[in-house]
Design a protein around this motif. Structure first.
Motif, PDB file in Angstrom:
ATOM      1  N   ARG A   1      10.493  -6.833  -9.385  1.00 59.65           N
ATOM      2  CA  ARG A   1      11.644  -7.684  -9.703  1.00 59.65           C
ATOM      3  C   ARG A   1      12.638  -7.001 -10.641  1.00 59.65           C
ATOM      4  O   ARG A   1      13.851  -7.211 -10.526  1.00 59.65           O
ATOM      5  N   THR A   2      12.164  -6.168 -11.574  1.00 56.04           N
ATOM      6  CA  THR A   2      13.067  -5.608 -12.586  1.00 56.04           C
ATOM      7  C   THR A   2      13.017  -4.086 -12.700  1.00 56.04           C
ATOM      8  O   THR A   2      13.778  -3.511 -13.479  1.00 56.04           O
ATOM      9  N   LEU A   3      12.144  -3.432 -11.956  1.00 56.14           N
ATOM     10  CA  LEU A   3      12.024  -1.968 -12.031  1.00 56.14           C
ATOM     11  C   LEU A   3      12.348  -1.347 -10.674  1.00 56.14           C
ATOM     12  O   LEU A   3      12.140  -1.976  -9.637  1.00 56.14           O
ATOM     13  N   PRO A   4      12.822  -0.086 -10.656  1.00 55.59           N
ATOM     14  CA  PRO A   4      13.006   0.616  -9.381  1.00 55.59           C
ATOM     15  C   PRO A   4      11.655   1.150  -8.883  1.00 55.59           C
ATOM     16  O   PRO A   4      11.396   2.345  -8.837  1.00 55.59           O
ATOM     17  N   LEU A   5      10.786   0.235  -8.509  1.00 53.85           N
ATOM     18  CA  LEU A   5       9.401   0.554  -8.172  1.00 53.85           C
ATOM     19  C   LEU A   5       9.030  -0.263  -6.935  1.00 53.85           C
ATOM     20  O   LEU A   5       9.298  -1.467  -6.877  1.00 53.85           O
ATOM     21  N   CYS A   6       8.467   0.392  -5.935  1.00 60.39           N
ATOM     22  CA  CYS A   6       8.066  -0.361  -4.736  1.00 60.39           C
ATOM     23  C   CYS A   6       6.601  -0.106  -4.410  1.00 60.39           C
ATOM     24  O   CYS A   6       5.988   0.858  -4.875  1.00 60.39           O
ATOM     25  N   ALA A   7       6.054  -1.014  -3.617  1.00 62.03           N
ATOM     26  CA  ALA A   7       4.632  -0.957  -3.273  1.00 62.03           C
ATOM     27  C   ALA A   7       4.451  -1.146  -1.775  1.00 62.03           C
ATOM     28  O   ALA A   7       5.225  -1.846  -1.123  1.00 62.03           O
ATOM     29  N   VAL A   8       3.411  -0.495  -1.256  1.00 61.49           N
ATOM     30  CA  VAL A   8       3.036  -0.581   0.157  1.00 61.49           C
ATOM     31  C   VAL A   8       1.523  -0.790   0.208  1.00 61.49           C
ATOM     32  O   VAL A   8       0.780  -0.218  -0.595  1.00 61.49           O
ATOM     33  N   GLY A   9       1.066  -1.630   1.141  1.00 62.80           N
ATOM     34  CA  GLY A   9      -0.372  -1.819   1.319  1.00 62.80           C
ATOM     35  C   GLY A   9      -0.949  -0.727   2.201  1.00 62.80           C
ATOM     36  O   GLY A   9      -0.218  -0.027   2.912  1.00 62.80           O
ATOM     37  N   GLY A  10      -2.263  -0.573   2.167  1.00 65.41           N
ATOM     38  CA  GLY A  10      -2.903   0.441   3.001  1.00 65.41           C
ATOM     39  C   GLY A  10      -4.386   0.191   3.122  1.00 65.41           C
ATOM     40  O   GLY A  10      -4.864  -0.926   2.905  1.00 65.41           O
ATOM     41  N   ASP A  11      -5.120   1.225   3.434  1.00 65.04           N
ATOM     42  CA  ASP A  11      -6.551   1.105   3.668  1.00 65.04           C
ATOM     43  C   ASP A  11      -7.306   0.964   2.343  1.00 65.04           C
ATOM     44  O   ASP A  11      -7.499   1.950   1.631  1.00 65.04           O
ATOM     45  N   HIS A  12      -7.689  -0.276   2.011  1.00 66.12           N
ATOM     46  CA  HIS A  12      -8.411  -0.572   0.772  1.00 66.12           C
ATOM     47  C   HIS A  12      -7.632  -0.181  -0.482  1.00 66.12           C
ATOM     48  O   HIS A  12      -8.219   0.075  -1.530  1.00 66.12           O
ATOM     49  N   LYS A  13      -6.300  -0.110  -0.372  1.00 65.10           N
ATOM     50  CA  LYS A  13      -5.493   0.296  -1.515  1.00 65.10           C
ATOM     51  C   LYS A  13      -4.104  -0.340  -1.454  1.00 65.10           C
ATOM     52  O   LYS A  13      -3.602  -0.665  -0.385  1.00 65.10           O
ATOM     53  N   ILE A  14      -3.494  -0.478  -2.648  1.00 66.85           N
ATOM     54  CA  ILE A  14      -2.047  -0.675  -2.731  1.00 66.85           C
ATOM     55  C   ILE A  14      -1.480   0.574  -3.404  1.00 66.85           C
ATOM     56  O   ILE A  14      -2.023   1.044  -4.418  1.00 66.85           O
ATOM     57  N   PHE A  15      -0.420   1.091  -2.826  1.00 68.80           N
ATOM     58  CA  PHE A  15       0.241   2.293  -3.339  1.00 68.80           C
ATOM     59  C   PHE A  15       1.551   1.886  -4.014  1.00 68.80           C
ATOM     60  O   PHE A  15       2.310   1.090  -3.458  1.00 68.80           O
ATOM     61  N   PHE A  16       1.809   2.446  -5.199  1.00 63.51           N
ATOM     62  CA  PHE A  16       3.058   2.153  -5.931  1.00 63.51           C
ATOM     63  C   PHE A  16       3.820   3.448  -6.148  1.00 63.51           C
ATOM     64  O   PHE A  16       3.241   4.458  -6.526  1.00 63.51           O
ATOM     65  N   TRP A  17       5.132   3.386  -5.899  1.00 59.41           N
ATOM     66  CA  TRP A  17       6.001   4.525  -6.166  1.00 59.41           C
ATOM     67  C   TRP A  17       7.112   4.097  -7.119  1.00 59.41           C
ATOM     68  O   TRP A  17       7.754   3.066  -6.894  1.00 59.41           O
ATOM     69  N   VAL A  18       7.345   4.913  -8.150  1.00 57.75           N
ATOM     70  CA  VAL A  18       8.467   4.678  -9.058  1.00 57.75           C
ATOM     71  C   VAL A  18       9.563   5.670  -8.679  1.00 57.75           C
ATOM     72  O   VAL A  18       9.293   6.861  -8.482  1.00 57.75           O
TER      73      VAL A  18
END
Length: 326
Positions: free
Chosen positions: A306-323
């Motif tokens: 909501r407030t950071l330039p950060l996105c997330a994607v779901g995957g195999d038994h994981k959530i991945f976050f990129w800033v």
């Protein structure tokens, strides 16, 4: 801004199951942490995240699960309600899901004894997207392969019904345009509906198919973005019904498009979930090349903080976050 984009994830969270969809709460919940929900094969997990980018006392990222909701079937889409509050007494968590049985499920919980859910029936085919009315949260809109967009109240009664010319892929409701709904169809048409007259008032054309995903820019109500075929496309709705800007980005096909919630020139796209990896690209309209390239093991879902330039994607038994950078 570094042109040399990195592939490594900034953070990951381990999950018990394959993550089919992940969604940051786009609304202020009255807490310093961000709410995130993710859906697996038969449950939804709601948790909180805090990142070092927003809190110097956090090292990296802190994640905590608040509650796991039994869902009983694969979760395909999640929408947060603006009525979700962590600072209320007792707290209220409210979200809605779409599942492969063509039903919507509305969950309400106080994270203690009260855990309710209602099922909404009506769609006759796969539901691709859903969204809450952004200001009061008293209605939910959904789009489906059954060539309809439907608007429901919180009891599951149908309040509006729009017949589409092809499968509905995305539906967006903008907080500054509360009486309009944006619906993107697989045939490459994006229409805006007036919810009072229940008439279409504006349409945009991709001129290519299949349109898989579209989004309405939070920071600029005139900007619409989408992915169709292997390209991303951007419209300024005051200028033309055709895209002002477009670029081929994903070799096979693009799958999702999401605007950043903090910068009107920043957006992310994902490629089609592949056999081994899915590509995430973060784009800035001022740069000819993607500013970040990430890969996730067969990723699905895409969501911005909501407030950071950060996105997330779901995957195999994981959530991945990129800033990324602004």
């Amino acid at each position: 801004m570094k042109q040399d984009s990195t592939r490594n994830t900034s953070y990951t969270v381990d999950c018990e199951d394959y993550v089919h969809v992940v969604k940051f709460n786009p609304f202020d919940s009255g807490d310093s942490c961000s709410l995130i929900a993710y859906g697996g094969n038969n449950y939804v997990v709601v948790g909180t995240c805090r990142f070092q980018e927003e809190d110097a006392e956090v090292e990296g990222m802190q994640y905590k699960t608040l509650r796991t909701f039994h869902h009983g079937i694969r979760v395909d889409a999640i929408a947060w309600s603006p009525e979700t509050r962590l600072d209320a007494i007792p707290p209220q968590i409210r979200f809605c899901t779409a599942a492969c049985d063509r039903k919507l499920r509305l969950f309400t919980s106080d994270l203690q004894d009260k855990n309710e859910f209602k099922t909404f029936d009506g769609h006759s085919d796969y539901i691709n997207d859903l969204v809450f009315a952004p200001n009061e949260g008293q209605e939910i809109a959904s789009v489906s392969d059954d060539h309809t967009c439907r608007v429901w109240d919180l009891e599951g009664n149908e309040k509006a019904h729009f017949v589409l010319r092809s499968p509905g892929m995305s539906v967006c409701w903008h907080p500054e345009e509360a009486f309009k709904l944006m619906v993107a169809e697989k045939n490459g048409t994006i229409r805006f509906y007036d919810l009072i007259t229940q008439q279409a008032i504006l349409s945009l054309e991709c001129e290519q198919t299949p349109l898989m995903s579209a989004d309405w820019c939070l920071k600029n109500t005139l900007k619409i973005g989408a992915v169709a075929g292997s390209d991303w496309l951007i419209w300024d709705i005051t200028r033309s019904s055709y895209p002002q800007d477009k670029r081929p980005v994903h070799v096979d096909r693009a799958r999702l498009f999401r605007w950043s919630r903090v910068n009107e020139n920043l957006f992310a796209t994902t490629g089609y979930p592949g056999k081994t990896t899915t590509q995430l690209l973060v784009h800035h309209l001022g740069h000819p090349q993607p500013i970040l390239t990430g890969t996730a093991a067969v990723g699905s879902g895409l969501t911005w903080h909501r407030t950071l330039p950060l996105c997330a994607v779901g995957g195999d038994h994981k959530i991945f976050f990129w800033v990324t950078e602004m």
